[in-house]
Design an enzyme around this catalytic site. Structure first.
Site, PDB file in Angstrom:
ATOM      1  N   GLY A  46       0.833  -1.193   0.000  1.00 41.10           N
ATOM      2  CA  GLY A  46       0.000   0.000   0.000  1.00 41.10           C
ATOM      3  C   GLY A  46       0.863   1.236   0.000  1.00 41.10           C
ATOM      4  CD  GLN A  51       4.283   5.731   2.227  1.00 35.66           C
ATOM      5  OE1 GLN A  51       3.238   5.155   1.949  1.00 35.66           O
ATOM      6  NE2 GLN A  51       5.389   5.082   2.531  1.00 35.66           N
ATOM      7  CB  CYS A  93       7.193   1.948   6.319  1.00 38.19           C
ATOM      8  SG  CYS A  93       6.562   3.506   5.657  1.00 38.19           S
ATOM      9  CG  LEU A  94       6.739   1.046   0.132  1.00 36.52           C
ATOM     10  CD1 LEU A  94       5.806   1.393  -1.014  1.00 36.52           C
ATOM     11  CD2 LEU A  94       7.732  -0.026  -0.291  1.00 36.52           C
ATOM     12  CG  HIS A 135       1.755   0.914   7.471  1.00 37.63           C
ATOM     13  ND1 HIS A 135       2.906   0.658   8.166  1.00 37.63           N
ATOM     14  CD2 HIS A 135       2.130   1.716   6.436  1.00 37.63           C
ATOM     15  CE1 HIS A 135       3.922   1.264   7.574  1.00 37.63           C
ATOM     16  NE2 HIS A 135       3.472   1.916   6.511  1.00 37.63           N
ATOM     17  CD  GLU A 136      -0.345   2.250   3.405  1.00 34.79           C
ATOM     18  OE1 GLU A 136       0.060   3.427   3.326  1.00 34.79           O
ATOM     19  OE2 GLU A 136       0.416   1.270   3.259  1.00 34.79           O
ATOM     20  CG  HIS A 139       1.947   6.498   5.916  1.00 33.58           C
ATOM     21  ND1 HIS A 139       3.188   7.066   6.067  1.00 33.58           N
ATOM     22  CD2 HIS A 139       2.164   5.201   5.598  1.00 33.58           C
ATOM     23  CE1 HIS A 139       4.122   6.137   5.851  1.00 33.58           C
ATOM     24  NE2 HIS A 139       3.532   5.002   5.571  1.00 33.58           N
TER      25      HIS A 139
HETATM   26 NI    NI Z   1       4.379   3.162   5.179  1.00 30.24          NI
END
Ligand code: NI
Length: 171
Positions: A46, A51, A93-94, A135-136, A139
């Site tokens: 995701g 991000q 996490c990216l 998680h998203e 953010h």
């Molecule tokens: Ni993340």
């Protein structure tokens, strides 16, 4: 169309306030397409708009990473309206490439969100899907992986980030 660069921890845009999505138009559709393509290419499960330095309450999710179109989920203006249980899960996490840490998440949640057309719906999720939704949504509230860990664990995590940065392997 195409991928957008993913910004990393330390970039202030990652934790800047995110405005509600108000216009459900072609520009939003384009942004959503770019977000899916960016998430799949990473690859990730995701991606949240901040991000890619777009400060909107918007996230995309696809646990199949591009393999199953039915799993594509768009979350505009999402809120967690119910949560139950607790499980300890490893999470990445990216915006923290190559790093993982473990902490507690609810075992199941209910999320209320708008889709790409602006229609409200409720999503009930458990385990990995619940974790990814949390998680998203984190953010969109400016909360990152690192905000869930404390003390020595947090110090070690930051040390690992610094090592990657020094090795030129961050990003
Ligand atoms: Ni993340």
């Amino acid at each position: 169309m195409g991928r957008r660069p993913i910004i990393l921890w330390g970039d202030p845009r990652l934790v800047a306030p995110n405005a509600p999505v108000e216009a459900f138009d072609q520009d939003l559709d384009r942004l959503i397409t770019e977000m899916f393509e960016t998430s799949w290419a990473a690859p990730g499960l995701g991606l949240a708009a901040p991000q890619i330095a777009v400060n909107l309450r918007l996230a995309v999710l696809d646990l199949s990473v591009g393999k199953d179109p039915d799993q594509k989920t768009v979350l505009a203006n999402p809120e967690i309206i119910d949560r139950e249980g607790q499980v300890s899960m490893e999470e990445g996490c990216l915006s923290f490439p190559g790093l993982f840490t473990t902490f507690e998440r609810p075992q199941s949640i209910t999320v209320r969100a708008q889709d790409a057309t602006g229609k409200w719906r409720e999503i009930e999720a458990e385990d990995l899907l619940a974790q990814t939704l949390c998680h998203e949504i984190d953010h969109l509230n400016g909360t990152l992986l690192i905000d869930h860990i404390r003390g020595l664990k947090r110090k070690m995590f930051i040390r690992r980030v610094k090592k990657l940065q020094q090795a030129g392997a961050w990003g």
